[in-house]
Design an enzyme around this catalytic site. Structure first.
Site, PDB file in Angstrom:
ATOM      1  N   LYS A 104      32.374  49.648  37.098  1.00 56.85           N
ATOM      2  CA  LYS A 104      32.943  48.296  37.008  1.00 56.85           C
ATOM      3  C   LYS A 104      33.567  48.127  35.643  1.00 56.85           C
ATOM      4  O   LYS A 104      33.205  48.837  34.693  1.00 56.85           O
ATOM      5  CB  LYS A 104      31.835  47.245  37.186  1.00 56.85           C
TER       6      LYS A 104
HETATM    7  P1  NAD Z   1      38.557  35.221  42.986  1.00 55.83           P
HETATM    8  O1  NAD Z   1      38.731  35.056  41.522  1.00 55.83           O
HETATM    9  O2  NAD Z   1      39.747  35.503  43.843  1.00 55.83           O
HETATM   10  O3  NAD Z   1      37.799  33.969  43.632  1.00 55.83           O
HETATM   11  C1  NAD Z   1      36.642  33.393  43.117  1.00 55.83           C
HETATM   12  C2  NAD Z   1      36.743  31.905  43.380  1.00 55.83           C
HETATM   13  O4  NAD Z   1      35.504  31.283  43.037  1.00 55.83           O
HETATM   14  C3  NAD Z   1      37.832  31.234  42.520  1.00 55.83           C
HETATM   15  O5  NAD Z   1      38.637  30.435  43.365  1.00 55.83           O
HETATM   16  C4  NAD Z   1      37.034  30.423  41.517  1.00 55.83           C
HETATM   17  O6  NAD Z   1      37.704  29.256  41.104  1.00 55.83           O
HETATM   18  C5  NAD Z   1      35.778  30.097  42.317  1.00 55.83           C
HETATM   19  N1  NAD Z   1      34.613  29.791  41.488  1.00 55.83           N
HETATM   20  C6  NAD Z   1      34.207  30.367  40.342  1.00 55.83           C
HETATM   21  N2  NAD Z   1      33.059  29.806  39.912  1.00 55.83           N
HETATM   22  C7  NAD Z   1      32.732  28.861  40.823  1.00 55.83           C
HETATM   23  C8  NAD Z   1      31.649  27.953  40.969  1.00 55.83           C
HETATM   24  N3  NAD Z   1      30.661  27.910  40.081  1.00 55.83           N
HETATM   25  N4  NAD Z   1      31.637  27.138  42.048  1.00 55.83           N
HETATM   26  C9  NAD Z   1      32.614  27.181  42.971  1.00 55.83           C
HETATM   27  N5  NAD Z   1      33.665  28.025  42.892  1.00 55.83           N
HETATM   28  C10 NAD Z   1      33.718  28.858  41.838  1.00 55.83           C
HETATM   29  O7  NAD Z   1      37.472  36.382  43.159  1.00 55.83           O
HETATM   30  P2  NAD Z   1      37.112  37.161  44.481  1.00 55.83           P
HETATM   31  O8  NAD Z   1      37.789  38.480  44.449  1.00 55.83           O
HETATM   32  O9  NAD Z   1      37.248  36.258  45.670  1.00 55.83           O
HETATM   33  O10 NAD Z   1      35.569  37.479  44.212  1.00 55.83           O
HETATM   34  C11 NAD Z   1      34.549  36.530  44.477  1.00 55.83           C
HETATM   35  C12 NAD Z   1      33.214  37.269  44.482  1.00 55.83           C
HETATM   36  O11 NAD Z   1      33.246  38.294  45.472  1.00 55.83           O
HETATM   37  C13 NAD Z   1      32.847  37.986  43.172  1.00 55.83           C
HETATM   38  O12 NAD Z   1      31.449  37.978  43.038  1.00 55.83           O
HETATM   39  C14 NAD Z   1      33.330  39.406  43.405  1.00 55.83           C
HETATM   40  O13 NAD Z   1      32.678  40.345  42.589  1.00 55.83           O
HETATM   41  C15 NAD Z   1      32.945  39.552  44.868  1.00 55.83           C
HETATM   42  N6  NAD Z   1      33.653  40.591  45.601  1.00 55.83           N
HETATM   43  C16 NAD Z   1      35.011  40.625  45.618  1.00 55.83           C
HETATM   44  C17 NAD Z   1      35.637  41.630  46.360  1.00 55.83           C
HETATM   45  C18 NAD Z   1      37.128  41.693  46.492  1.00 55.83           C
HETATM   46  O14 NAD Z   1      37.603  42.531  47.257  1.00 55.83           O
HETATM   47  N7  NAD Z   1      37.891  40.843  45.825  1.00 55.83           N
HETATM   48  C19 NAD Z   1      34.879  42.604  47.030  1.00 55.83           C
HETATM   49  C20 NAD Z   1      33.493  42.503  46.999  1.00 55.83           C
HETATM   50  C21 NAD Z   1      32.893  41.488  46.288  1.00 55.83           C
END
Ligand code: NAD
Length: 416
Positions: A104
């Site tokens: 990561k």
């Molecule tokens: P992203 O940045 O696209 O979306 C995250 C969203 O959460 C944003 O819209 C942000 O404003 C919101 N957010 C942040 N803190 C918040 C809170 N306290 N309350 C409510 N909303 C909040 O990121 P993403 O890629 O969607 O990732 C989200 C999660 O999923 C992370 O934990 C990431 O590690 C995990 N993840 C992502 C992927 C991927 O393919 N993108 C794969 C596996 C896991």
């Protein structure tokens, strides 16, 4: 008090090590990361001033193959957070039986406060600083919170310029035009849907008649919302860091996605059925399924007792602390853990990598068919163990993942 995510990752490993009688040397080995690189990233800002940001790239384990894991741009990034996320990637890749290890990266920066040119300079300099430990045979980054396909395009270009030829396989989650895979941007949400659909089928539940609340409407949250909406499952609340919207009759997800894509806040969406509620009330909403899809450390010992759902489907990485897990277990809430539920992203990243190194591209139908096969295989293995050993889904998923990594250590032996 916030739980240190790396401490949390180590506690989760300790818990499963005890349950499965993990060899003490393997436990000793796996509670550490292989390497952590801390870099300073100097950037000339648009106004001519110099700023220096701190960045990280961590390999938790490359025992089963090159490291794989996202790059996070957030002001909250810390080395321990990146170590935890790298550790969870090791388990996720092992659970889905991908020939990849766990890695990561992150930069402590608020990407929304940088111009596009500043962000490009930051991404390129970060890539140059970590170039010695990334590459198709070493570690393949991907997007995560605060990064996207454009970030990956800059990373791929920077790496390629140093090596003198185009190397698409150095990162995944790229735009389609330069070696991205169809379905990658939607893969995590699509995978979450396959998992909850299968869980409901196995447990005799009707997904269409269930109500869902989702925290985070980003890359993961918006796509799982879209898949559920297409299935006619009602999404009654969505929470963003700036506010929560609630509608008893269900939100119109297609319209909300269009609204957000036009640069507007979901809390400004006009619909008479929508009520704005404070974020502190979000986790108390009565629903069938809660999907945390924002960030880690959201369901803790302080709010786990307030939860009013039957199932938690973890879209985010590490959203539930071990103490919260204990409370949820006692309350009878089923937690389908991150390493199983959100594996769709890394599975399709693996497909993208395979396509890049073979220079042969698949269509969306093939990608989704293979994604479903891999994620459902993992689900079936976890489900079987849950029923056989009467353990939680998290423990079962970890038992499978950790035993695969421990076996790889045993087979390879310790060099020299
Ligand atoms: P992203 O940045 O696209 O979306 C995250 C969203 O959460 C944003 O819209 C942000 O404003 C919101 N957010 C942040 N803190 C918040 C809170 N306290 N309350 C409510 N909303 C909040 O990121 P993403 O890629 O969607 O990732 C989200 C999660 O999923 C992370 O934990 C990431 O590690 C995990 N993840 C992502 C992927 C991927 O393919 N993108 C794969 C596996 C896991």
């Amino acid at each position: 008090m916030e739980v240190n995510p790396f401490e949390m990752a180590k506690q989760q490993l300790a818990l499963v090590a005890e349950k499965m009688n993990l060899n003490s040397d393997a436990h000793y080995f796996l509670k550490r990361v292989e390497r952590s690189l801390i870099v300073s990233i100097p950037i000339i800002m648009d106004d001519g001033s110099l700023r220096i940001f701190e960045g990280y790239r961590v390999h938790h384990s490359t025992i089963r193959g090159p490291g794989k894991g996202g790059v996070r741009f957030s002001p909250l990034v810390t080395l321990d957070e990146v170590k935890a996320l790298a550790t969870w990637m090791t388990w996720k890749c092992a659970l889905h039986n991908l020939p990849l290890g766990g890695a990561k990266g992150g930069v402590c920066v608020d990407p929304n406060k940088l111009s596009k040119r500043e962000l490009e300079r930051l991404t390129r300099r970060y890539t140059a600083e970590i170039i010695s430990i990334i590459g198709p045979d070493k570690d393949i980054p991907a997007p995560d919170v605060g990064t996207n396909a454009q970030t990956m395009a800059w990373m791929m270009d920077t790496y390629s310029m140093q090596y003198g030829n185009t190397v698409p396989g150095v990162v995944t989650g790229k735009p389609l035009e330069i070696g991205g895979s169809p379905g990658r941007s939607e893969a995590t949400g699509t995978g979450l849907f396959f998992v909850i659909e299968k869980y409901c089928e196995k447990e005799g539940l009707d997904l269409k008649s269930m109500s869902v609340i989702i925290q985070g409407f980003g890359k993961v949250g918006s796509i799982i919302s879209k898949r559920l909406y297409e299935n006619r499952t009602k999404i009654i609340a969505i929470s963003e860091y700036y506010g929560t919207i609630y509608s008893e009759k269900g939100l119109n997800i297609d319209e909300l996605i269009k609204w957000q894509e036009s640069g507007k806040l979901i809390t400004d969406f006009k619909d008479d059925s929508i009520k704005l509620i404070p974020n502190e009330e979000f986790f108390k909403i009565k629903c069938d399924i809660l999907i945390p899809a924002a960030t880690e450390n959201q369901i803790t010992e302080h709010n786990a007792n307030d939860l009013n759902c039957q199932i938690i489907l973890e879209g985010a990485n590490g959203p539930t602390t071990p103490k919260a897990d204990e409370i949820l277990n006692k309350k009878g809430i089923v937690v389908i853990p991150d390493i199983l539920a959100n594996g769709g992203g890394v599975i399709v990243s693996y497909f993208e990598y395979v396509q890049d190194i073979n220079a042969y591209y698949w269509d969306l139908e093939r990608v989704n068919k293979e994604l479903k096969k891999i994620i459902i295989n993992a689900f079936e293995a976890v489900y079987k163990l849950v029923k056989e050993k009467n353990v939680s889904y998290r423990i079962a998923a970890y038992m499978i993942a950790v035993s695969r990594v421990a076996r790889a250590i045993e087979l390879r032996g310790i060099f020299p």
